[in-house]
Write a protein that holds these residues in place. Structure first.
Motif, PDB file in Angstrom:
ATOM      1  N   ALA A 268       0.830  -1.213   0.000  1.00  0.00           N
ATOM      2  CA  ALA A 268       0.000   0.000   0.000  1.00  0.00           C
ATOM      3  C   ALA A 268       0.859   1.256   0.000  1.00  0.00           C
ATOM      4  O   ALA A 268       0.531   2.247  -0.660  1.00  0.00           O
ATOM      5  CB  ALA A 268      -0.940  -0.008   1.204  1.00  0.00           C
TER       6      ALA A 268
ATOM      7  N   SER B 243      -7.410   2.828   1.998  1.00  0.00           N
ATOM      8  CA  SER B 243      -6.496   1.721   1.722  1.00  0.00           C
ATOM      9  C   SER B 243      -5.776   1.210   2.956  1.00  0.00           C
ATOM     10  O   SER B 243      -5.137   0.157   2.887  1.00  0.00           O
ATOM     11  CB  SER B 243      -5.454   2.131   0.671  1.00  0.00           C
TER      12      SER B 243
ATOM     13  N   PRO C 104     -10.048  -0.502  -3.044  1.00  0.00           N
ATOM     14  CA  PRO C 104     -10.394  -0.647  -1.631  1.00  0.00           C
ATOM     15  C   PRO C 104     -11.790  -1.244  -1.463  1.00  0.00           C
ATOM     16  O   PRO C 104     -12.618  -1.201  -2.380  1.00  0.00           O
ATOM     17  CB  PRO C 104     -10.333   0.789  -1.094  1.00  0.00           C
TER      18      PRO C 104
END
Length: 451
Positions: free
Chosen positions: A34, A160, A231
């Motif tokens: 991420a 996220s 997401p």
């Protein structure tokens, strides 16, 4: 009979204090997927800004466009200050074909990046000497696409990762953003110089090559979007009528913020509105200051545009790591104090004249402080949003943080003409004092929650 001693009262144990992560655990977050995705997407977000502002003004001046016109054209950047107007649509409106395949966040990211690429290609092919209208319309397209990308990207970042990782994501985002600014600033000028092949004066073909290279560089963000995961989608209450949909889309994101924070919302909004005021107001006069002290373009490019940006990256990483260990509000206070204090170094520099070592030290300190403040501030803004309305609310916050500073900064030149650089930089440092008070009040309002 011997009496037994009274059994001591047993006090129920409270919850165990949260263990503070080790430095190795703290730094490991920068290797997570991420975080690496946010590095690439930050590059995609930072690339267009200078191409419609600083780099564009350099190109226009070389083409013989007068400074007054160049100043008016800087209003193209106002698209970033009003992106909250269409942020609710980015938050809620699905895109035909794209949303079904990519999801809500990635589909808007891809559309926005397509607009930026198209606008940069148009700017590459336009020649300002033959009329500014085509170039201006393409610059507006780039600014609109870039602002839309910011809206979708901020929502993507917030959704996220958990709150404790937002500082690291903000640092990675800032890193990619600043690297893109180096490429869009110094990199574009290097391409122009190489494409001239020794010719002097304005060469539109050289600028065409530079802007086409910048458009091609957006492939980094496009590929990241295509290869990333969406997401987890957030469910919205179904709308029973068009009026209900408009209420949910346009009104509810703002109403939600005031419901959650009550009267504290005024304090939060005041802090957002002024947190970066000393940096923004000072920054307007930084380049004229360098010119008036006799620094060459090469010296300013090396120290301010390349080395200074590198120090901003170091500050961003430090701010992200410190926010995870110490809490966002503490680092927010540290960043505000350092940013204001670094402006006093510019006042000191005003009395030294052309001193390259002094310039390096001042720019280093200023950019390091700015990086720490930016990482903490982005993490703070992220913590304020409701994931149901992350795009709209974050767009409101990030727009609000620029409107007042940009307005005040418009008077900076008049102040310097009247009182000089030393008084100006000292005044911008004093602008940071109310910020410290507001951060302290926000920390008290947050109560025992350290993050």
């Amino acid at each position: 009979m011997t009496s037994r001693p009274a059994k001591p009262l047993e006090v129920p144990a409270g919850p165990a204090p949260e263990a503070r992560p080790s430095w190795s655990q703290t730094l490991r977050v920068y290797r997570e997927p991420a975080t690496l995705r946010m590095l690439a997407l930050g590059f995609s977000a930072g690339l267009p800004l200078l191409l419609v502002l600083g780099t564009l003004s350099f190109r226009l001046r070389g083409a013989g466009i007068d400074r007054t016109t160049i100043g008016y054209l800087s209003w193209v950047g106002l698209a970033y200050g009003f992106k909250w107007v269409w942020a609710p649509l980015v938050d809620r409106l699905p895109l035909p074909l794209l949303t079904r395949r990519l999801g809500r966040r990635r589909s808007w990211l891809l559309l926005a990046q397509g607009l930026v690429v198209a606008g940069l290609a148009g700017m590459a092919l336009a020649d300002p000497r033959g009329g500014l209208a085509p170039l201006v319309w393409c610059a507006l397209l780039v600014a609109f696409g870039s602002a839309t990308q910011d809206i979708a990207l901020d929502a993507y970042r917030i959704e996220s990762a958990a709150a404790e990782r937002q500082g690291a994501l903000a640092a990675a985002y800032q890193t990619g953003y600043r690297l893109a600014m180096i490429w869009a600033g110094a990199g574009a000028l290097w391409i122009v110089a190489a494409a001239r092949l020794g010719a002097t004066g304005y060469e539109n073909a050289a600028w065409t090559a530079a802007y086409l290279a910048m458009a091609a560089s957006m492939a980094i963000g496009v590929l990241t979007v295509l290869l990333s995961a969406e997401p987890a989608p957030r469910a919205f209450a179904p709308a029973r009528s068009p009026a209900e949909w408009l209420r949910q889309t346009l009104v509810e994101p703002f109403a939600d913020f005031f419901r959650r924070h009550g009267w504290d919302a005024a304090l939060i909004l005041a802090l957002i509105a002024v947190y970066r005021i000393s940096d923004v107001v000072m920054g307007i006069m930084a380049n004229p200051f360098y010119v008036d002290l006799g620094f060459s373009e090469a010296e300013v490019a090396t120290v301010s545009k390349v080395y200074g940006v590198a120090m901003t990256l170091a500050g961003a990483f430090a701010g992200g790591a410190l926010a995870m260990r110490l809490g966002v509000l503490r680092v927010l206070m540290l960043g505000a104090a350092l940013s204001a204090a670094s402006n006093l170094l510019f006042a000191w520099m005003a009395g030294r004249g052309h001193d390259l070592v002094g310039l390096t030290l001042v720019v280093s300190a200023d950019n390091l402080a700015g990086g720490i403040a930016s990482a903490a501030f982005i993490a703070y803004l992220s913590s304020l949003t409701n994931v149901q309305y992350s795009a709209t609310q974050y767009a409101l916050f990030s727009s609000l943080m620029l409107l007042l500073p940009k307005f005040v900064a418009g008077f900076s030149g008049r102040f310097v003409d009247a009182y000089g650089y030393a008084s100006f930089f000292t005044g911008t440092a004093l602008l940071g004092l109310p910020v410290l008070v507001l951060v302290a009040l926000a920390a008290r309002q947050a109560g025992p929650r350290p993050r």
